[in-house]
Write a protein that holds these residues in place. Structure first.
Motif, PDB file in Angstrom:
ATOM      1  N   PRO A 328      -7.822  -6.730   1.414  1.00  0.00           N
ATOM      2  CA  PRO A 328      -8.766  -6.511   2.530  1.00  0.00           C
ATOM      3  C   PRO A 328      -8.089  -6.133   3.834  1.00  0.00           C
ATOM      4  N   HIS A 329      -6.832  -6.547   4.008  1.00  0.00           N
ATOM      5  CA  HIS A 329      -6.148  -6.232   5.260  1.00  0.00           C
ATOM      6  C   HIS A 329      -4.641  -6.282   5.036  1.00  0.00           C
ATOM      7  N   GLY A 330      -3.894  -5.829   6.024  1.00  0.00           N
ATOM      8  CA  GLY A 330      -2.443  -5.773   5.930  1.00  0.00           C
ATOM      9  C   GLY A 330      -1.948  -4.347   6.100  1.00  0.00           C
ATOM     10  N   ASP A 400     -12.522   0.093   8.819  1.00  0.00           N
ATOM     11  CA  ASP A 400     -12.093  -0.801   7.751  1.00  0.00           C
ATOM     12  C   ASP A 400     -10.685  -0.427   7.285  1.00  0.00           C
ATOM     13  N   ILE A 401     -10.450   0.867   7.144  1.00  0.00           N
ATOM     14  CA  ILE A 401      -9.155   1.358   6.676  1.00  0.00           C
ATOM     15  C   ILE A 401      -8.666   2.417   7.660  1.00  0.00           C
ATOM     16  N   ILE A 402      -7.397   2.304   8.060  1.00  0.00           N
ATOM     17  CA  ILE A 402      -6.815   3.240   9.024  1.00  0.00           C
ATOM     18  C   ILE A 402      -5.575   3.873   8.406  1.00  0.00           C
ATOM     19  N   LEU A 403      -5.540   5.189   8.399  1.00  0.00           N
ATOM     20  CA  LEU A 403      -4.339   5.902   7.983  1.00  0.00           C
ATOM     21  C   LEU A 403      -3.658   6.480   9.217  1.00  0.00           C
ATOM     22  N   THR A 422      -5.556  -8.134  12.134  1.00  0.00           N
ATOM     23  CA  THR A 422      -6.904  -8.473  12.619  1.00  0.00           C
ATOM     24  C   THR A 422      -7.991  -7.936  11.691  1.00  0.00           C
ATOM     25  N   GLY A 423      -7.670  -7.850  10.389  1.00  0.00           N
ATOM     26  CA  GLY A 423      -8.708  -7.544   9.420  1.00  0.00           C
ATOM     27  C   GLY A 423      -8.814  -6.100   8.967  1.00  0.00           C
ATOM     28  N   HIS A 424      -7.824  -5.270   9.276  1.00  0.00           N
ATOM     29  CA  HIS A 424      -7.873  -3.873   8.858  1.00  0.00           C
ATOM     30  C   HIS A 424      -6.770  -3.600   7.832  1.00  0.00           C
ATOM     31  N   LEU A 425      -7.059  -2.684   6.910  1.00  0.00           N
ATOM     32  CA  LEU A 425      -6.033  -2.217   5.991  1.00  0.00           C
ATOM     33  C   LEU A 425      -5.423  -0.958   6.594  1.00  0.00           C
ATOM     34  N   VAL A 426      -4.122  -1.014   6.875  1.00  0.00           N
ATOM     35  CA  VAL A 426      -3.433   0.079   7.557  1.00  0.00           C
ATOM     36  C   VAL A 426      -2.444   0.734   6.598  1.00  0.00           C
TER      37      VAL A 426
END
Length: 579
Positions: A328-330, A400-403, A422-426
């Motif tokens: 979900p995140h990391g 939700d997801i950042i590239l 803080t809860g985003h998948l990077v």
């Protein structure tokens, strides 16, 4: 025996007899093209189908669709008609004055007088099967006309030099600022059919051989075209330097760049259909000593349809990679040098994610592929829109997801880690030689070890190696020294079998066809996190990862060697030089 034709035209000539019928000549031309290896029977058959639909001449269809290059066609014309060919150096330095021959007519007819001697005019023509033009010149001038076969691109360049549109152009045009008149002239040249055909042919050939880049280089005496295929650059063809400005202007027009600006680098994009496939082009221009150089990155959209399991990654790496994408995140990083396939891997991952129920946002420089369902942004440093500024804005867009295209500086790294915590998948990339070295790189960017240990969920390091051509590869037993040095093993206990590249028509005599990724995936377990927090060197982190079961890139490469997919030399080139 080849029929010979008389190519001296008199002012009182009458239409050709049946033996000189164009259809008959075209049939003989196809035979010559086949004998020269310029095209095969299948290509001729496809061209005939187009002729039936359009009514165009067969040779013109072959040329316009890029199935035959201008040089091969001109040489075949010369052989068919027993005519001399005209080279770039054969054109006169100044226009040959002939009464009643206007530059406009010569341009339309694509013909240039080479000389007039004893009542005979030598005329270079782009289409030697055209019987009307030489007769018309003979009637208009009262001279006997002898035609010679010209390479169209060289003839058009000579026309532009000898009979410039709008009059003579200053010899200082290449050293001073481009005037509006000069820019308009270049636009006219670049919009002409010969230049358009040439550029389209070069791009089509690049797509057909799966080239990733096309280099147009202006040299002192020629325009050089090179392709990068499977990571290796090779020279494909050369053209007269006289056409360089027109070709580069054509590329600029395609990318909607300023054709009058030759002093500063420019970047643009274009999208063209090639044989039913949408191809994106990323176009970059730069000024050099002898003129501008243009590099086209060929981004075939079908390449982005690959799944993660089709990239050539080992099952172990694919399993860890898939698991990290479900978190979900990391932060998940892909590392490697330029050209190692990092972007392809990340895009393949994004395509598997549900863009309907999740807000997926990318920040790139540049945006290479337009993927439906994603919100993609391109940074523009020239107006102050950089990675940190764009990331701050995106974090207020409920992602939700950042590239992130690449982490290059402290500020971008810190914002990315904060987003991951803080809860985003990077997802992002770094330029490092191994997965463990990414930890050191993040430290160098100013991140604290506790932040790195808390944010990182996985690091994929990869390289691309060339695949052996399955049609010509050759197996042999590895020497004992090589087996011991590389750690190669054979289940039977004897010497292991390795494969060598040979070269054939299927692989353009390179021995390789296509590429695959070899990779290692660092999964930060509790022991590795302890090493990060204790500021251990990346060699210690890598040793612990191997102890925990990580397959290194070298091991993945040797597995591919044992499977006959690539060679030991390719693996060493890709991996060992980095260690």
């Amino acid at each position: 025996m080849q029929e010979r034709y008389d190519h001296t035209y008199m002012s009182n000539d009458r239409p050709a007899v049946a033996s000189e019928n164009t259809s008959s000549r075209l049939e003989q031309l196809c035979v010559i093209l086949g004998q020269r290896g310029a095209c095969d029977a299948m290509t001729i058959s496809r061209a005939r189908a187009v002729v039936d639909e359009t009514g165009q001449r067969l040779d013109k269809v072959l040329l316009q669709l890029g199935w035959v290059d201008e040089q091969s066609l001109a040489a075949s014309y010369a052989e068919l008609l027993d005519l001399p060919t005209v080279h770039a150096a054969d054109y006169p330095l100044t226009a040959v004055p002939i009464d009643r021959l206007k530059p406009t007519y010569l341009r339309n007819a694509r013909a240039i007088p080479l000389s007039v001697t004893d009542g005979v005019a030598r005329i270079a023509v782009a289409d030697p099967l055209d019987r009307i033009t030489p007769r018309a010149i003979g009637v208009a001038t009262g001279l006997r006309v002898q035609i010679e076969v010209a390479l169209p691109i060289e003839l058009d360049a000579a026309l532009n030099r000898l009979y410039p549109v709008g009059g003579a152009v200053s010899v200082q045009e290449n050293t001073g600022d481009a005037t509006a008149q000069d820019a308009e002239r270049l636009r006219d040249l670049a919009s002409g059919a010969p230049i358009i055909r040439l550029v389209n042919k070069i791009i089509m050939q690049a797509v057909e051989i799966n080239a990733s880049d096309i280099h147009f280089e202006t040299c002192v005496d020629r325009l050089r075209v090179r392709y990068r295929r499977d990571g290796v650059l090779f020279e494909a063809e050369t053209h007269s330097v006289d056409c360089a400005a027109a070709v580069i202007s054509r590329l600029k027009i395609m990318a909607q760049l300023d054709i009058a600006e030759r002093r500063l680098p420019q970047d643009g994009r274009a999208r063209i259909p090639v044989r039913g496939t949408e191809v994106d082009l990323r176009i970059s221009t730069s000024p050099f000593l002898h003129g501008e150089k243009v590099v086209l990155r060929v981004l075939e959209r079908s390449g982005m349809m690959l799944g993660c399991d089709q990239l050539g990654l080992s099952p172990q790496v694919v399993r860890h990679w898939w698991h990290s994408l479900t978190l979900p995140h990391g932060m998940i990083l892909v590392t490697g040098p330029t050209g190692s396939g990092k972007t392809t891997t990340l895009y393949a991952a994004l395509r598997t994610m549900d863009a309907t129920s999740r807000n997926i946002v990318t920040v790139e420089d540049p945006v290479e592929y337009d993927i439906p369902g994603l919100n993609q942004a391109q940074v523009k440093p020239q107006i102050g829109l950089n990675f940190p500024g764009m990331l701050r804005s995106i974090l207020r867009q409920d992602p939700d997801i950042i590239l992130i295209g690449e982490i290059r500086d402290h500020e971008t790294a810190r914002i990315a880690v904060q987003a991951a915590l803080t809860g985003h998948l990077v997802l992002s990339t770094l330029h490092t030689n191994s997965a463990a070295a990414a930890i050191t790189r993040l430290r160098d960017l100013g991140l604290e070890d506790y932040l790195i240990a808390s944010a990182i969920r996985g690091i994929l390091a990869q390289r691309l190696v060339r695949r052996l051509c399955e049609h010509c590869r050759r197996s042999e037993l590895a020497t004992e020294a090589l087996a011991e040095q590389m750690g190669l093993r054979c289940a039977s206990g004897g010497r292991p079998v390795i494969w060598r590249s040979v070269g054939c028509a299927h692989c353009n005599n390179t021995g390789y066809r296509g590429r695959l990724a070899i990779a290692e995936f660092l999964n930060p377990d509790s022991k590795i996190i302890e090493l990060i927090l204790s500021r251990s060197h990346h060699t210690a982190i890598e040793a612990q990862a191997r102890e925990s079961g990580m397959e290194t890139m070298l091991q993945a490469g040797l597995t591919a060697v044992s499977a006959g997919v690539t060679t030991v030399e390719e693996v060493i080139r890709a991996v060992e030089t980095d260690r």
